[in-house]
Design a protein around this motif. Sequence first.
Motif, PDB file in Angstrom:
ATOM      1  N   LEU A  42       0.762  -1.175  -0.002  1.00 22.46           N
ATOM      2  CA  LEU A  42      -0.047  -0.017  -0.013  1.00 22.46           C
ATOM      3  C   LEU A  42       0.923   1.286  -0.114  1.00 22.46           C
ATOM      4  O   LEU A  42       0.667   2.192  -0.836  1.00 22.46           O
ATOM      5  CB  LEU A  42      -0.890  -0.119   1.290  1.00 22.46           C
ATOM      6  CG  LEU A  42      -2.142  -1.092   1.192  1.00 22.46           C
ATOM      7  CD1 LEU A  42      -2.717  -1.057   2.465  1.00 22.46           C
ATOM      8  CD2 LEU A  42      -2.989  -1.053   0.331  1.00 22.46           C
ATOM      9  N   VAL A  43       1.941   1.144   0.766  1.00 30.41           N
ATOM     10  CA  VAL A  43       2.592   2.523   0.873  1.00 30.41           C
ATOM     11  C   VAL A  43       3.538   2.626  -0.479  1.00 30.41           C
ATOM     12  O   VAL A  43       3.778   3.792  -1.014  1.00 30.41           O
ATOM     13  CB  VAL A  43       4.030   2.236   1.974  1.00 30.41           C
ATOM     14  CG1 VAL A  43       4.970   3.276   1.946  1.00 30.41           C
ATOM     15  CG2 VAL A  43       3.141   2.383   3.395  1.00 30.41           C
ATOM     16  N   ARG A  61       2.522   1.802  -3.444  1.00 30.09           N
ATOM     17  CA  ARG A  61       1.615   2.117  -4.630  1.00 30.09           C
ATOM     18  C   ARG A  61       1.351   3.705  -4.212  1.00 30.09           C
ATOM     19  O   ARG A  61       1.281   4.248  -5.194  1.00 30.09           O
ATOM     20  CB  ARG A  61       0.503   1.523  -4.523  1.00 30.09           C
ATOM     21  CG  ARG A  61       0.590  -0.082  -5.124  1.00 30.09           C
ATOM     22  CD  ARG A  61      -0.950  -0.651  -4.976  1.00 30.09           C
ATOM     23  NE  ARG A  61      -0.658  -2.085  -5.460  1.00 30.09           N
ATOM     24  CZ  ARG A  61      -1.823  -2.755  -5.868  1.00 30.09           C
ATOM     25  NH1 ARG A  61      -2.986  -2.392  -5.234  1.00 30.09           N
ATOM     26  NH2 ARG A  61      -1.639  -4.150  -6.453  1.00 30.09           N
ATOM     27  N   ARG A  62       1.230   3.975  -2.798  1.00 32.11           N
ATOM     28  CA  ARG A  62       0.975   5.277  -2.702  1.00 32.11           C
ATOM     29  C   ARG A  62       2.229   6.272  -3.333  1.00 32.11           C
ATOM     30  O   ARG A  62       1.805   7.375  -3.467  1.00 32.11           O
ATOM     31  CB  ARG A  62       0.556   5.575  -1.218  1.00 32.11           C
ATOM     32  CG  ARG A  62       0.458   7.005  -0.578  1.00 32.11           C
ATOM     33  CD  ARG A  62       0.218   7.094   0.634  1.00 32.11           C
ATOM     34  NE  ARG A  62       0.213   8.709   1.242  1.00 32.11           N
ATOM     35  CZ  ARG A  62      -0.992   9.349   1.166  1.00 32.11           C
ATOM     36  NH1 ARG A  62      -1.852   8.916   0.661  1.00 32.11           N
ATOM     37  NH2 ARG A  62      -0.719  10.686   1.358  1.00 32.11           N
ATOM     38  N   ILE A  63       3.265   5.649  -2.938  1.00 30.61           N
ATOM     39  CA  ILE A  63       4.679   6.695  -3.634  1.00 30.61           C
ATOM     40  C   ILE A  63       4.699   6.444  -4.973  1.00 30.61           C
ATOM     41  O   ILE A  63       5.100   7.219  -5.643  1.00 30.61           O
ATOM     42  CB  ILE A  63       6.022   5.903  -2.609  1.00 30.61           C
ATOM     43  CG1 ILE A  63       5.764   6.189  -1.385  1.00 30.61           C
ATOM     44  CG2 ILE A  63       7.179   6.563  -3.274  1.00 30.61           C
ATOM     45  CD1 ILE A  63       7.028   5.524  -0.641  1.00 30.61           C
ATOM     46  N   ARG A  90       2.291   5.913  -7.342  1.00 28.20           N
ATOM     47  CA  ARG A  90       1.437   6.489  -8.082  1.00 28.20           C
ATOM     48  C   ARG A  90       1.829   7.966  -8.573  1.00 28.20           C
ATOM     49  O   ARG A  90       1.616   8.146  -9.881  1.00 28.20           O
ATOM     50  CB  ARG A  90       0.103   6.572  -7.392  1.00 28.20           C
ATOM     51  CG  ARG A  90      -1.142   6.819  -8.353  1.00 28.20           C
ATOM     52  CD  ARG A  90      -2.576   7.059  -7.442  1.00 28.20           C
ATOM     53  NE  ARG A  90      -2.697   5.701  -6.974  1.00 28.20           N
ATOM     54  CZ  ARG A  90      -2.565   5.433  -5.646  1.00 28.20           C
ATOM     55  NH1 ARG A  90      -2.489   6.324  -4.694  1.00 28.20           N
ATOM     56  NH2 ARG A  90      -3.156   4.211  -5.275  1.00 28.20           N
ATOM     57  N   GLY A 142       0.069  15.477  -1.788  1.00 25.93           N
ATOM     58  CA  GLY A 142       0.647  14.494  -1.048  1.00 25.93           C
ATOM     59  C   GLY A 142       1.980  14.809  -0.185  1.00 25.93           C
ATOM     60  O   GLY A 142       1.986  15.981   0.308  1.00 25.93           O
TER      61      GLY A 142
END
Length: 499
Positions: A210-211, A213-215, A217, A242
């Motif tokens: 999850l982390v 993917r957040r970075i 994206r 962000g």
Amino acid sequence: MTHWWKRSLAAQLIGFTLMALIVAQALTILISWDERSKALHAAMKSEFFSRSASITRLLETMPQALRGQALLASETVYSRFWLSAQDPTDVAAWRNRAVTELDRPLENYVDLMRKYGLGLQGKRLTQEGVAKANTDEGWSAPSQILWNLPQPAKFLYFDGRNGYGLAVQLNNGMWLNTAYYKADLDQWWNAKSLISLCLTAAVLALICILVARRIARPLRGLAVSAEALGRGESLPPLPEEGPDDIRRTAEAFNKMQERLRRFVDDRTRMLAAIGHDLRTPLTSLRLRAEFVTDANVQQKMLATIDELQSMTEAAIAFARGEATVEETRAMELDALVGSICDDLADLGQAVEYIEGPAMTYRCRPDGLRRAVRNLAENAVRYGGCARVYIVQSQSTVDIVVEDSGPGIPEEMREKVFDPFYRLEASRNRDTGGVGLGLSIARAVARQHGGDIVLRSNTPGLRAIISLPKEGRIDAVVRGIKVSLPRSALKQRRERNRVA
């Protein structure tokens, strides 16, 4: 495998997190395991002496006929009791008797764990193993803290420190023998610890994904925007949101995009202004040349002025082309190139288009049409003919223009892309242009994120417009590749010619 590891941010983040988890678990075990083992053995030893003292008190208060039944009722999975008439002085014999007693099944007890194979089973105690351990140890008197009854007692270990033995002399002269054995089931690597480690690793891996993917994206969005900017597309500013690092990166990209656009606009306006301002002095020179009486000098002056005029007009046209912001859109690349070749062939030029597979590509069609036309006209002018086709490599889509002329020396192949540069050996001022054709073609290719390179064709020259494959769009309808017949391709080329 290594290539995937280096490419994936999520894989690296998960890998480093799991490594940190394993190292932390190992350090925790190394630091706390010894103390934990000591605490467990102290607790078991205390329980062993407490139970033995309770059994001793019980036997001293009940009739002798009931003592056997009382001992059987007091036994547990890990402890056994028996009476002997003689003092157990032989240590080895007593340990072998303890093994036999501990192996005796308990009455009215069903070991479901062993019956169904559930849980971890400790190592089986054998007389051979007991005989090899604690050979230099004999009976010893227990400390006052552990044994405070008046009955005399003696204590020993067996199987290392996993088994305890106690012999207590009762008031009637009989000896109460107690054997306690519990294998070290609480090992650091067992099913419980393995399941705990796996669950922790799974939770951490999910969090890392999850982390990551957040970075990743916004980084993927930045990469797409940078690629589009390199192809000269007009882009809206990236959202500046962000975490601080991501937000600052987006801010820096937006500022860079604005500065590049401002720089290109300023340069283009300056070039257009210079070309426009040169018209007035050139017109003045032309008027003054009309008053020159020497016809030969007048002709040379007018030829020079005409050359300057053509260069000025070409510079203005080049600047206008640079200043014109053409929208990038999806085009049928094969039909676009084929229509250019058909137009030149209709004008009587020896241009041949070798048809290839259908392909849709995001480009600026007018600019790309101008670049291909310039290369094809140069090939016809200086090589006699032009053969045009499209090929694909692993990372590029190449538009190739070949001729059979004298070619260009290898040391001059970069020089010819300079504005207003011409090779005097093969291109004169009467048949050639002003030297902007290749410059314009390369500018168009670089606006698309590609380039133009010149290669030998033996004989002749091969000019290659190399475009990045990121702009390619496969013709797919609902997941099915579309294969177009030749007639449809010709119709599309006709539509491009009309456009």
